[in-house]
Write a protein that holds these residues in place. Structure first.
Motif, mmCIF file in Angstrom:
data_model
loop_
_atom_site.group_PDB
_atom_site.id
_atom_site.type_symbol
_atom_site.label_atom_id
_atom_site.label_comp_id
_atom_site.label_asym_id
_atom_site.label_seq_id
_atom_site.Cartn_x
_atom_site.Cartn_y
_atom_site.Cartn_z
ATOM 1 N N LEU A 30 0.852 -1.190 0.000
ATOM 2 C CA LEU A 30 0.000 0.000 0.000
ATOM 3 C C LEU A 30 0.886 1.238 0.000
ATOM 4 O O LEU A 30 1.942 1.251 0.639
ATOM 5 C CB LEU A 30 -0.888 -0.015 1.256
ATOM 6 C CG LEU A 30 -1.922 1.084 1.446
ATOM 7 C CD1 LEU A 30 -3.021 0.977 0.392
ATOM 8 C CD2 LEU A 30 -2.529 0.976 2.852
ATOM 9 N N ASP A 31 0.455 2.278 -0.697
ATOM 10 C CA ASP A 31 1.152 3.559 -0.678
ATOM 11 C C ASP A 31 0.149 4.661 -0.357
ATOM 12 O O ASP A 31 -0.892 4.767 -1.013
ATOM 13 C CB ASP A 31 1.822 3.843 -2.020
ATOM 14 C CG ASP A 31 3.152 3.131 -2.162
ATOM 15 O OD1 ASP A 31 4.095 3.492 -1.422
ATOM 16 O OD2 ASP A 31 3.245 2.209 -2.991
ATOM 17 N N VAL A 57 -4.815 8.852 3.847
ATOM 18 C CA VAL A 57 -4.347 8.271 5.112
ATOM 19 C C VAL A 57 -4.791 6.820 5.233
ATOM 20 O O VAL A 57 -5.934 6.468 4.903
ATOM 21 C CB VAL A 57 -4.906 9.068 6.317
ATOM 22 C CG1 VAL A 57 -4.339 8.522 7.625
ATOM 23 C CG2 VAL A 57 -4.608 10.556 6.173
ATOM 24 N N ALA A 58 -3.894 5.974 5.730
ATOM 25 C CA ALA A 58 -4.238 4.594 6.098
ATOM 26 C C ALA A 58 -3.801 4.350 7.530
ATOM 27 O O ALA A 58 -2.726 4.784 7.952
ATOM 28 C CB ALA A 58 -3.566 3.598 5.164
ATOM 29 N N GLU A 211 11.282 1.068 7.829
ATOM 30 C CA GLU A 211 12.424 1.498 7.038
ATOM 31 C C GLU A 211 12.383 3.016 6.972
ATOM 32 O O GLU A 211 11.407 3.593 6.499
ATOM 33 C CB GLU A 211 12.349 0.914 5.621
ATOM 34 C CG GLU A 211 12.394 -0.602 5.561
ATOM 35 C CD GLU A 211 12.117 -1.111 4.158
ATOM 36 O OE1 GLU A 211 12.550 -0.451 3.186
ATOM 37 O OE2 GLU A 211 11.448 -2.155 4.037
ATOM 38 N N GLU A 212 13.435 3.645 7.455
ATOM 39 C CA GLU A 212 13.490 5.102 7.433
ATOM 40 C C GLU A 212 13.886 5.597 6.047
ATOM 41 O O GLU A 212 14.297 4.828 5.194
ATOM 42 C CB GLU A 212 14.486 5.587 8.489
ATOM 43 C CG GLU A 212 14.135 5.146 9.905
ATOM 44 C CD GLU A 212 15.273 5.369 10.888
ATOM 45 O OE1 GLU A 212 16.238 6.072 10.514
ATOM 46 O OE2 GLU A 212 15.207 4.823 12.005
ATOM 47 N N GLY A 213 13.746 6.918 5.845
ATOM 48 C CA GLY A 213 14.137 7.507 4.574
ATOM 49 C C GLY A 213 13.158 8.582 4.150
ATOM 50 O O GLY A 213 12.229 8.929 4.879
ATOM 51 N N ASP A 214 13.372 9.119 2.950
ATOM 52 C CA ASP A 214 12.471 10.154 2.435
ATOM 53 C C ASP A 214 11.053 9.638 2.290
ATOM 54 O O ASP A 214 10.090 10.391 2.446
ATOM 55 C CB ASP A 214 12.979 10.663 1.080
ATOM 56 C CG ASP A 214 14.288 11.427 1.211
ATOM 57 O OD1 ASP A 214 14.569 11.932 2.324
ATOM 58 O OD2 ASP A 214 15.026 11.509 0.216
ATOM 59 N N LYS A 215 10.923 8.363 1.962
ATOM 60 C CA LYS A 215 9.608 7.714 1.899
ATOM 61 C C LYS A 215 9.662 6.481 2.800
ATOM 62 O O LYS A 215 9.962 5.374 2.330
ATOM 63 C CB LYS A 215 9.253 7.342 0.465
ATOM 64 C CG LYS A 215 8.981 8.541 -0.439
ATOM 65 C CD LYS A 215 8.217 8.141 -1.692
ATOM 66 C CE LYS A 215 6.806 7.715 -1.349
ATOM 67 N NZ LYS A 215 6.003 7.422 -2.566
ATOM 68 N N PRO A 216 9.414 6.649 4.090
ATOM 69 C CA PRO A 216 9.515 5.518 5.009
ATOM 70 C C PRO A 216 8.497 4.431 4.683
ATOM 71 O O PRO A 216 7.449 4.708 4.082
ATOM 72 C CB PRO A 216 9.252 6.149 6.372
ATOM 73 C CG PRO A 216 8.493 7.396 6.090
ATOM 74 C CD PRO A 216 8.987 7.879 4.765
ATOM 75 N N ARG A 217 8.824 3.214 5.092
ATOM 76 C CA ARG A 217 7.923 2.091 4.835
ATOM 77 C C ARG A 217 7.768 1.247 6.093
ATOM 78 O O ARG A 217 8.711 1.042 6.857
ATOM 79 C CB ARG A 217 8.453 1.206 3.699
ATOM 80 C CG ARG A 217 8.458 1.879 2.350
ATOM 81 C CD ARG A 217 8.537 0.858 1.223
ATOM 82 N NE ARG A 217 9.713 -0.010 1.318
ATOM 83 C CZ ARG A 217 9.953 -1.038 0.494
ATOM 84 N NH1 ARG A 217 9.071 -1.339 -0.451
ATOM 85 N NH2 ARG A 217 11.045 -1.751 0.612
ATOM 86 N N VAL A 226 3.899 -0.890 3.634
ATOM 87 C CA VAL A 226 3.077 0.318 3.562
ATOM 88 C C VAL A 226 4.025 1.496 3.403
ATOM 89 O O VAL A 226 4.752 1.856 4.336
ATOM 90 C CB VAL A 226 2.207 0.504 4.820
ATOM 91 C CG1 VAL A 226 1.348 1.768 4.684
ATOM 92 C CG2 VAL A 226 1.323 -0.712 5.060
ATOM 93 N N GLY A 227 4.038 2.072 2.221
ATOM 94 C CA GLY A 227 4.881 3.225 1.953
ATOM 95 C C GLY A 227 4.130 4.517 2.201
ATOM 96 O O GLY A 227 2.906 4.574 2.066
#
Length: 512
Positions: A30-31, A57-58, A211-217, A226-227
């Motif tokens: 899911l994104d 939002v999810a 998972e951290e980052g600009d687009k965490p998951r 889930v991004g």
């Protein structure tokens, strides 16, 4: 021994008096723009507010929404959080303390206004909130707390020589025009509004990693991803604790509640005493009449007097009988609450190096206003609006007074419990356990935990906490295995009930 007047098993009134909607399990990747982990009051309020802002939002929940801590509250909607304001002024000064009060008072007003504007049927009523004492030792604290109210400019307050409930008391202070409600009826409405706006909710979907980052998951236990652009961790206790070390910066406590149909009429109002053991009272509607919720007896999770947690229920039962009399006790339950070192919740960015993951925890039993404030604060941070309370609740703050002493005390206690638990040699034999009894045992030379259920089946688990290896204690009032180090709790079958632990206990054997 269980009182004949009390239910055999704990179950909160709130969960038994409302039909909650159900939602599917996440079955694929899911994104979204914002992912919310945790379906309690913080998570649902955050999701609702962000959806109103037009965000996709999810929300994912490991079990069912609203069945965790939010479903076990006493549901006082108040900025009166026990005796706290004089202490906060002494540690942080008037300005920061005033901000703490204002944030919680605004949360109270937000709930009042939302209930009125959307005509939410949630048993909402304005009530005055009282702190009383019968202790000479606590009198000065009560007086100092009232002085703090005046210093902060809090309106509609009073210092009283008498109150209407039949408890022994020397004085009381009141904060008027506070409120109470049925938390799940209120939040059920927010859930419905959220889904109408296109919000997605997935139950039985456990987050196990981030998972951290600009687009965490988020990674779920089923392996789905889930991004998102922004993420909120509102799991009561942060399940993801790689950099925050929240387990070392909070204490975890339990408190107990009885819902009682009383012989004497309850006059209204919300009450809590200043001394120990704690006593909390409020009423709620029940089948067209009042039941009174008696709460209290807070203690650190896993550290129980005489290892008998049921005695806290019995003490509340005795208090209820002495004050209002008992016709019936239809419900009993307990709640778990984390408290930060300085008693102000952690709300905001997860760590100084992570700007798009947010956390909210440490409400110290006052979750109705604190969770609403947290949702509003995190919404502002995600939207990019300024919020005047960001610095007050910053999870990355560190105050030398009182943080250092409490940090050392907490972690010294953890070390002591870790060693103590490893040295214990239980003497209980599994075959001696009666139905609905549990205890530590020795199994093949190793410490284990056994519980015999109402059908006579024996459940044996490894009692080493899967968080950091402390040995668990049996909680006979809740039929759970509790950790005295960091507050994790497990069912007698080994399932995780409360974090920070994420991994269930190993089941060693079962037999009839």
């Amino acid at each position: 021994m269980t009182s004949n007047a009390m239910p055999q098993f704990p179950e909160p009134y709130w969960l038994q008096s409302v039909d909650l909607p159900t939602f599917p399990k996440l079955e694929g990747d899911l994104d979204v723009e914002v992912a919310v982990i945790g379906g309690g009051m913080t998570g649902i309020t955050s999701a609702y507010l962000l959806a109103k802002e037009g965000k996709k939002v999810a929300l994912i929940e490991a079990g069912r929404v609203l069945t965790g801590t939010t479903g076990h509250t006493t549901a006082k909607v108040t900025a009166q959080h026990g005796i706290i304001y004089d202490e906060l002024i002494s540690h942080f000064g008037k300005e920061k303390t005033q901000a703490y009060y204002q944030a919680n008072n605004e949360a109270l007003q937000f709930i009042k206004n939302l209930v009125k504007e959307q005509q939410i049927d949630c048993d909402f009523s304005e009530q005055d909130a009282y702190i009383y004492t019968n202790s000479d030792q606590e009198m000065q604290k009560l007086i100092s707390e009232y002085d703090a109210y005046e210093k902060l400019g809090i309106k509609d307050i009073g210092y009283l020589k008498s109150i209407e409930i039949p408890v022994e008391h020397k004085a009381a202070i009141v904060m008027r025009n506070q409120a109470q409600f049925h938390p799940l009826k209120y939040l059920k409405h927010l859930v419905e509004e959220f889904t109408k706006m296109g919000g997605q909710i997935y139950e039985n979907t456990t987050a196990v990693d981030i998972e951290e980052g600009d687009k965490p998951r988020i990674t779920t236990r089923s392996g789905h991803k889930v991004g998102c652009q922004h993420m909120i961790v509102s799991t009561h206790y942060p399940f993801y604790d790689v950099k925050g070390f929240y387990f070392s910066r909070m204490t975890i406590s339990r408190s107990y509640a009885l819902a009682v149909k009383t012989e004497k009429e309850f006059p209204g109002g919300m009450y809590i005493n200043a001394e120990t053991p704690s006593r909390s009272l409020r009423y709620t509607d029940w089948n067209g009449e009042k039941i009174v919720i008696f709460g209290g007896h807070e203690h650190q999770t896993g550290k129980n007097v005489n290892d008998n947690t049921f005695e806290y229920y019995e003490a509340l039962e005795a208090f209820a009988n002495e004050t209002f009399g008992i016709k019936e006790i239809p419900y009993r339950w307990s709640a778990q609450d984390p408290t930060t070192l300085d008693k102000i919740p952690f709300v905001g960015r997860y760590s100084p190096t992570i700007s798009n993951i947010f956390v909210a925890t440490g409400y110290r039993k006052w979750g109705m206003t604190n969770s609403t404030n947290a949702a509003r604060l995190m919404t502002d941070l995600i939207i990019g609006r300024e919020n005047p309370y960001e610095g007050v609740f910053d999870p990355n703050r560190f105050n030398a007074d009182p943080d250092v002493k409490k940090f050392l005390s907490i972690n010294a206690s953890v070390a002591k419990e870790l060693i103590k638990g490893k040295l214990e040699q239980p003497s209980t034999q599994p075959e001696t356990l009666k139905k609905n009894e549990g205890a530590p045992i020795m199994l093949n030379g190793q410490r284990a935990g056994a519980y015999r259920d109402e059908n006579g089946q024996l459940h044996i688990v490894d009692t080493t906490c899967t968080h950091m290896g402390c040995e668990l204690k049996w909680n006979n009032g809740e039929r759970s295995w509790d950790c005295p180090c960091h507050g994790s709790r497990f069912s007698y079958k080994g399932e995780v009930l409360d974090g920070p632990a994420e991994i269930p206990l190993k089941r060693l054997s079962e037999e009839a």
